[in-house]
Design an enzyme around this catalytic site. Structure first.
Site, short mmCIF file in Angstrom:
data_model
loop_
_atom_site.label_atom_id
_atom_site.label_comp_id
_atom_site.label_asym_id
_atom_site.label_seq_id
_atom_site.Cartn_x
_atom_site.Cartn_y
_atom_site.Cartn_z
N ASP A 1 -12.68 58.18 18.32
CA ASP A 1 -11.96 58.50 19.50
C ASP A 1 -11.44 59.93 19.69
O ASP A 1 -11.30 60.29 20.83
CB ASP A 1 -10.47 57.87 18.83
CG ASP A 1 -10.68 56.32 18.74
OD1 ASP A 1 -11.70 55.65 18.85
OD2 ASP A 1 -9.55 55.67 18.45
N GLU B 1 -10.04 53.20 5.41
CA GLU B 1 -10.61 53.35 6.62
C GLU B 1 -11.77 54.59 6.79
O GLU B 1 -12.71 54.41 7.21
CB GLU B 1 -9.59 53.41 7.71
CG GLU B 1 -10.22 53.50 9.14
CD GLU B 1 -8.89 53.69 10.19
OE1 GLU B 1 -7.72 53.67 9.76
OE2 GLU B 1 -9.34 53.55 11.42
C1 DGY Z 1 -7.17 52.88 18.14
O1 DGY Z 1 -6.24 52.18 18.69
O2 DGY Z 1 -6.86 54.06 17.21
C2 DGY Z 1 -8.55 52.48 18.26
O3 DGY Z 1 -9.32 53.35 17.80
C3 DGY Z 1 -8.58 52.47 19.72
O4 DGY Z 1 -9.79 51.32 19.75
#
Ligand code: DGY
Length: 418
Positions: free
Chosen positions: A162, A391
């Site tokens: 992201d 994560e």
């Molecule tokens: C989030 O909401 O952080 C996700 O990575 C988007 O898919």
């Protein structure tokens, strides 16, 4: 080892919502596309039926045009933003309107190859094959309208990475005017210093609103997006999935799919050369709007090794990884630590992710670069032993970051130790 596998299985079971798993409780309360496909690998070691169901449930929500969305909102949950009321894609089960790295072809092939129940595997794979192929066709039709052989992503969330440094310059082009006021939920579940910034979120949402205003019509979105980036890691995943699908289609005597999928993969491998940088010694992203390579040495250019590349390229990636391994205690940092933008804790700007480690190691092993691959796997398992099933992790200190009890991290541990 047995103990770690048992802990990992317990996480998969805890995050199982019936036909799908959530990536982690709280932070991500729905079904995510590539999370599901990679999590199926973990399930396949102890419950093959459940592994297939994970992928089936995702593909039951494929769009009529072939796209497989990045989130399926199976149940209401106001603990996440942006929810279905923001996306408004009009799907029977609400979904987001963008996609994610297409690992399904790779995952399905792996499930078939090691099936203990070959009949079950053949049945389920045969039904999934045309659907996965339709998704791949969608990619080359809608995300490569000029026929370059490489697809673009139109939103950073599609990459799965992201807030990568890769997007910083292109994001200058994405405005924020007209963004409806919103309140983020991610920073109520996770440490804000591990997450994307508010300025990035405003641009993520601007893009969603832009695409929504075009009715989620994928014949328009690519050209209308101020964010069009060709990501070498993303394309490598697509290429690998196309070639795995071609192998499977040959086995199942689906000649037409086999030929088309093989052609996608071969064209993709040849086109990847356009993303190679001698100066950086790795692949780079390309800004499709300007045609220029983005001078940002991120993990995307190393994940490229997941596809079958010419052997000098695989050797160069192994060399880059060896150099990075001298700078961190745990491979593979998602960004080069010698770069000013590196941030060891912030999501995709530095931390280590087990799923990407797994894919890089898998590709390098196939290309004959076993020793770097082994270091990556050893580092991955040390992270788990020290810090649990997080994560992501700080590549210097192993500090666990983001969400915990993470489904795909657990799945990869089962995969590596089984
Ligand atoms: C989030 O909401 O952080 C996700 O990575 C988007 O898919």
């Amino acid at each position: 080892t047995d103990d770690l596998i048992e802990q990992a299985k317990a996480i998969l079971r805890r995050n199982d919502r019936g036909g799908y798993t959530v990536p982690t409780h709280g932070l991500y309360p729905f079904q995510w596309n590539w999370d599901s496909c990679l999590s199926a690998l973990g399930f396949s070691h102890f419950d093959e039926e459940r592994a297939w169901t994970e992928i089936d449930t995702l593909f039951a929500n494929q769009w009529p045009d072939g796209m497989v969305p990045h989130i399926v909102f199976h149940e209401e949950d106001d603990g996440y933003f942006p929810g279905p009321d923001v996306w408004r894609t009009g799907r029977p089960v609400p979904t987001s309107g963008i996609t994610q790295p297409p690992v399904a072809g790779f995952a399905v092939r792996r499930l078939v190859d090691r099936a203990r129940d070959p009949e079950l595997a053949a049945d389920r794979a045969r039904a999934l094959l045309p659907k996965i192929h339709a998704w791949h066709e969608w990619f080359y039709r809608c995300r490569d309208p000029q026929g370059t052989g490489l697809v673009a992503i139109i939103h950073p969330w599609e990459s799965g990475r992201d807030n990568s440094v890769d997007w910083d310059d292109v994001f200058e082009r994405v405005p924020t005017d007209g963004v409806e006021p919103f309140s983020r939920r991610d920073i109520q579940h996770a440490n804000p210093s591990h997450r994307p910034t508010q300025a990035q979120y405003e641009r993520y949402i601007w893009l969603v609103q832009r695409f929504r205003s075009l009715g989620w019509d994928n014949t328009k979105l690519h050209d209308a997006s101020p964010f069009q980036v060709v990501d070498p890691g993303f394309n490598a995943i697509l290429i690998r999935s196309c070639s795995d699908l071609a192998d499977l289609a040959e086995r199942f005597e689906l000649g037409e799919i086999a030929a088309q999928a093989r052609a996608f993969a071969e064209r993709g491998v040849a086109a990847m050369e356009a993303l190679w940088s001698d100066a950086m010694g790795q692949y780079l992203c390309q800004d499709r709007t300007t045609g220029k390579l983005i001078q940002s040495p991120s993990i995307a250019g190393l994940l490229a090794g997941f596809a079958e590349l010419p052997s000098p390229r695989a050797a160069a990636i192994a060399k880059r990884l060896t150099l990075l391994g001298e700078q961190v205690d745990y491979l593979v940092p998602s960004h080069d630590p010698s770069q000013p933008a590196f941030d060891s804790l912030r999501y995709w700007r530095g931390p280590v992710w087990l799923i990407v480690n797994y894919m890089i190691a898998d590709g390098l092993t196939r290309s004959g670069q076993a020793s770097v691959a082994q270091r990556i796997i050893a580092d991955s398992l040390r992270l788990i032993e020290q810090s649990g099933f997080a994560e992501y992790y700080d590549p210097h200190t192993a500090e666990p970051c983001g969400g915990d009890q993470f489904t795909w991290t657990a799945a990869i541990v089962i995969e590596l130790l089984s």
